[in-house]
Every structure is written in C-alpha cells, then in structure tokens.
Design a protein around this motif. Structure first.
Motif, PDB file in Angstrom:
ATOM      1  N   GLY A  32     -47.464  47.441  69.868  1.00  0.00           N
ATOM      2  CA  GLY A  32     -48.505  47.858  68.933  1.00  0.00           C
ATOM      3  C   GLY A  32     -49.057  49.220  69.313  1.00  0.00           C
ATOM      4  O   GLY A  32     -49.277  50.083  68.460  1.00  0.00           O
ATOM      5  N   PHE A  46     -50.880  44.762  62.237  1.00  0.00           N
ATOM      6  CA  PHE A  46     -49.620  44.696  62.991  1.00  0.00           C
ATOM      7  C   PHE A  46     -49.691  43.550  63.978  1.00  0.00           C
ATOM      8  O   PHE A  46     -50.714  43.352  64.642  1.00  0.00           O
ATOM      9  N   VAL A  60     -41.787  42.238  63.674  1.00  0.00           N
ATOM     10  CA  VAL A  60     -43.074  42.857  63.363  1.00  0.00           C
ATOM     11  C   VAL A  60     -43.559  42.321  62.017  1.00  0.00           C
ATOM     12  O   VAL A  60     -42.800  42.279  61.045  1.00  0.00           O
ATOM     13  N   ILE A  98     -46.492  42.753  58.993  1.00  0.00           N
ATOM     14  CA  ILE A  98     -47.529  43.601  58.403  1.00  0.00           C
ATOM     15  C   ILE A  98     -48.023  42.922  57.127  1.00  0.00           C
ATOM     16  O   ILE A  98     -47.359  42.018  56.612  1.00  0.00           O
ATOM     17  N   VAL A 100     -41.048  50.817  59.587  1.00  0.00           N
ATOM     18  CA  VAL A 100     -41.204  49.747  60.573  1.00  0.00           C
ATOM     19  C   VAL A 100     -39.839  49.341  61.108  1.00  0.00           C
ATOM     20  O   VAL A 100     -39.661  49.116  62.311  1.00  0.00           O
TER      21      VAL A 100
END
Length: 269
Positions: A73, A106, A226, A228, A239
């Motif tokens: 992050g 995130f 990840v 979002i 990403v």
C-alpha cells in the motif's frame, strides 16, 4: 533567407515538438486523473487488520509494522505521488465493507467471487495455503479427524473459512471469532479445538503459542489480489501494472520476507 526546404524542415520540427508536448501533457493529465480516481481524498487510504502477514503484523523485537497490504500500500501510494493513510480494522470483513462504501481505497485480500460483488480486483498477486492449527496437547493429528460431533472449528467471522468449512465438515461445529486475537483467547478458554484460516496467519499464532501445531496438508488456497472500490475500473490497468511490477522487481518478495509470510505459493493467473 531561409529556403523553402528550410522552412518546411523548421515547420516539421515545430509540429513534432508540439506533438511531443501534447503527448506528455496528455500522459500527465491521464496520470492525474488516475490518482484522483484511486486516491480521491489526496491520500491513499489503505485498509489493514492486525494478525496476518498478508495485511499487518508487528515485529515484537523492533516494533516495526509490515504486511502485504501495509508495505505494498505504501509502495502504491508513492507510485501515485500521494501520502499513505493506514485505516485499521478488527478483521478483513470490516475492511471489505469499508472498501465497498469507498471509505478505503486499497487493500490486499482473497479475491473470492462473493467479494468481487462488492469490490474490484486486480490480477492475482500471490496465493497462500489454507490450513488448520491445533493447540498444545491436542489429540487431533490430521484433517481426517476433524469431521465428528463435538469438534469445534474456530474461524474468523466473515472470512473465507466461515463460508466454506460448514459444508466441508457437517458433523463438526463452526465457531466464529471476532478477530485473530479473539481466536487465540478462545483457545486459552477451551472454547475451540482448532482454528482454520490461511497458513501465514496460523504461523503467526503458532509462534506465540508454544506447542501448537499446523496440521499437514491444506484445504485450499486463497488467491490474494489488490482490491479497490467499485466504480474505479478505469484505473484497473494501472493497478494491474503495479501488480506485475512488484512480482518482477523484487518488491513483493521483500514484503513477504519482512512480514515473515509463510505458506505462500506462486500466483497462477
């Protein structure tokens, strides 16, 4: 006096320079748009929860904090050119709820189909094995001995194990814990006979519980990616590029090592 050829050459140079400037300006504007989309508050709000190397752990000797969500992050925030803001929760279900409500930007978590209804995922970053931990002096030696009346399986409330293991072990009883810390306390009070979650978390618990054992084998894999908020899909290619980069440039390996992540296997896309 400049010849016609010279005038044309100078004109082409000016056109070429104008095109380069326009391209750079467009790229800069695009990057700015993505930063605004991915970090709308001007900070990248990273959701973490304590007790799992995939999210956040604290080194008892140095008191430094690490974890995949924590370290990657921070790296993603630097990539965007914004500060990182860690937002801590008790468990992963709370982090997912915060991302769903766009209160967090995130995190890294298991990319399940159920969670994909609430958040958007990158390609798979890394996979981790799922397993079982039994306390000291437990008579359970293998997973084959779990599915019987009277066996109480501790799981993290809202986690993958709570949704999955009831069907796998219909004769045992699933006992949700509010957090990893709560599960450890439940062992101490004799309220559960084993705890099921990803192996990186189980290794963390076993380190703090002398005599505890992680049973051989695995009952599945968590495919970490990840996450979002929904509505930001336009930025997902960036990403995905970040995921690809950290897999190849050593940053993922460094984050795993500093978090003490064990039980990880190479991601298969």
């Amino acid at each position: 006096m400049m010849t016609l050829s010279g005038i044309m050459t100078a004109g082409l140079r000016r056109i070429g320079l104008a095109c380069i400037i326009a391209t750079l300006a467009a790229a800069s504007a695009h990057a700015g748009d993505e930063t605004t989309l991915l970090a709308p508050t001007g900070k990248l709000r990273v959701g973490v929860y304590p007790g799992s190397p995939t999210s956040l752990v604290t080194d008892p000797a140095t008191h430094q904090t690490h974890g995949l969500s924590h370290d990657l992050g921070e790296a993603f925030a630097k990539r965007l050119g914004v500060p990182v803001d860690y937002v801590s929760f008790q468990r992963i279900a709370d982090v997912i709820a915060a991302i769903k409500n766009a209160e967090v930007d995130f995190t890294i978590t298991n990319a399940t189909p159920a969670r994909a209804n609430d958040v958007s995922f990158s390609p798979i970053l890394v996979a981790v094995e799922l397993g079982y931990l039994v306390p000291p002096n437990s008579t359970i030696m293998s997973a084959d001995e779990i599915d019987q009346p009277g066996i109480r399986i501790g799981v993290t409330k809202g986690g993958t194990s709570e949704r999955t293991l009831g069907a796998k072990f219909p004769n045992a009883r699933i006992v949700p814990a509010e957090s990893v810390t709560a599960a450890v306390a439940m062992f101490g009070r004799g309220e559960i006979d084993l705890y099921a979650t990803n192996k990186p978390t189980l290794f963390e618990i076993s380190d703090a519980m002398p005599g505890a054992r992680i049973l051989n084998g695995k009952w599945g894999l968590e495919h970490m990616a990840v996450a979002i908020p929904k509505g930001r899909e336009q930025a997902l290619p960036s990403v995905a590029d970040f995921v690809k980069d950290v897999q190849s440039n050593g940053l993922l390996t460094k984050a795993e090592q500093e978090a003490g992540l064990r039980g990880a296997v190479k991601a298969e896309q």
